[in-house]
Design a protein around this motif. Structure first.
Motif, mmCIF file in Angstrom:
data_model
loop_
_atom_site.group_PDB
_atom_site.id
_atom_site.type_symbol
_atom_site.label_atom_id
_atom_site.label_comp_id
_atom_site.label_asym_id
_atom_site.label_seq_id
_atom_site.Cartn_x
_atom_site.Cartn_y
_atom_site.Cartn_z
ATOM 1 N N ALA A 63 78.500 -17.093 48.547
ATOM 2 C CA ALA A 63 77.279 -16.291 48.587
ATOM 3 C C ALA A 63 76.830 -16.048 50.026
ATOM 4 O O ALA A 63 76.445 -14.926 50.384
ATOM 5 C CB ALA A 63 76.169 -16.985 47.798
ATOM 6 N N GLU A 64 76.892 -17.069 50.867
ATOM 7 C CA GLU A 64 76.457 -16.925 52.253
ATOM 8 C C GLU A 64 77.374 -15.985 53.040
ATOM 9 O O GLU A 64 76.902 -15.139 53.797
ATOM 10 C CB GLU A 64 76.421 -18.302 52.915
ATOM 11 C CG GLU A 64 75.698 -18.312 54.233
ATOM 12 C CD GLU A 64 75.449 -19.713 54.736
ATOM 13 O OE1 GLU A 64 75.856 -20.000 55.871
ATOM 14 O OE2 GLU A 64 74.856 -20.513 53.988
ATOM 15 N N SER B 6 79.291 -13.646 51.748
ATOM 16 C CA SER B 6 79.108 -12.329 51.163
ATOM 17 C C SER B 6 77.877 -11.645 51.731
ATOM 18 O O SER B 6 77.904 -10.461 52.080
ATOM 19 C CB SER B 6 78.997 -12.451 49.639
ATOM 20 O OG SER B 6 78.773 -11.201 49.054
ATOM 21 N N GLU B 7 76.803 -12.386 51.831
ATOM 22 C CA GLU B 7 75.557 -11.844 52.372
ATOM 23 C C GLU B 7 75.705 -11.481 53.851
ATOM 24 O O GLU B 7 75.226 -10.453 54.301
ATOM 25 C CB GLU B 7 74.439 -12.872 52.196
ATOM 26 C CG GLU B 7 73.071 -12.374 52.585
ATOM 27 C CD GLU B 7 72.011 -13.433 52.322
ATOM 28 O OE1 GLU B 7 71.290 -13.774 53.281
ATOM 29 O OE2 GLU B 7 71.927 -13.902 51.170
ATOM 30 N N GLY C 113 78.526 -8.459 54.018
ATOM 31 C CA GLY C 113 78.307 -7.253 53.218
ATOM 32 C C GLY C 113 79.409 -7.020 52.197
ATOM 33 O O GLY C 113 79.414 -5.998 51.511
ATOM 34 N N GLU D 112 81.511 -7.793 48.644
ATOM 35 C CA GLU D 112 81.126 -8.219 47.305
ATOM 36 C C GLU D 112 81.516 -9.684 47.113
ATOM 37 O O GLU D 112 82.469 -10.168 47.713
ATOM 38 C CB GLU D 112 81.822 -7.351 46.257
ATOM 39 C CG GLU D 112 81.346 -5.915 46.239
ATOM 40 C CD GLU D 112 82.021 -5.113 45.143
ATOM 41 O OE1 GLU D 112 82.476 -5.729 44.159
ATOM 42 O OE2 GLU D 112 82.086 -3.889 45.281
ATOM 43 N N LYS D 113 80.781 -10.360 46.233
ATOM 44 C CA LYS D 113 81.033 -11.784 46.012
ATOM 45 C C LYS D 113 82.434 -12.045 45.476
ATOM 46 O O LYS D 113 83.075 -13.030 45.851
ATOM 47 C CB LYS D 113 79.986 -12.385 45.066
ATOM 48 C CG LYS D 113 78.661 -12.618 45.736
ATOM 49 C CD LYS D 113 77.720 -13.381 44.830
ATOM 50 C CE LYS D 113 76.391 -13.589 45.535
ATOM 51 N NZ LYS D 113 75.444 -14.331 44.714
#
Length: 96
Positions: free
Chosen positions: A8-9, A11-12, A15, A17-18
């Motif tokens: 998640a980190e 991905s954030e 940019g 996708e997870k």
């Protein structure tokens, strides 16, 4: 922090996708496991090294049966952090 948290980190931050990020993280871990299984160390400058350590044969005891057993020599994976990584953790971690 779990693998899901890492995905998640990243991905954030990137940019991506997870699902794509999870595939990359899985591929990274598989690559490290594969290299260590072949006896090859993995060096990541500024982060650390994943290495294979050899444990010597030793004598152990089974205390429930009161017997001595021989534990054969074997290899184990290990991680050795880089000096810069160690210093960053020392200087930034607040003990609760």
């Amino acid at each position: 922090m779990t693998k899901a948290d890492i995905v998640a980190e990243i991905s954030e931050g990137t940019g991506l996708e997870k699902m794509e990020t999870q595939k990359v993280v899985e591929a990274f871990m598989d690559s490290i496991k594969s290299s260590l299984s072949k006896g090859e160390n993995v060096y990541l400058r500024g982060f650390g090294s994943f290495i294979v350590k050899e444990r010597a044969e030793k004598t152990g005891r089974n205390i429930s049966k009161n017997t001595t057993i021989i534990i054969p020599a074997h290899n184990i994976p290990a991680f050795k952090p880089a000096k810069t990584f160690v210093e960053e953790v020392k200087n930034n971690v607040k003990v609760k």
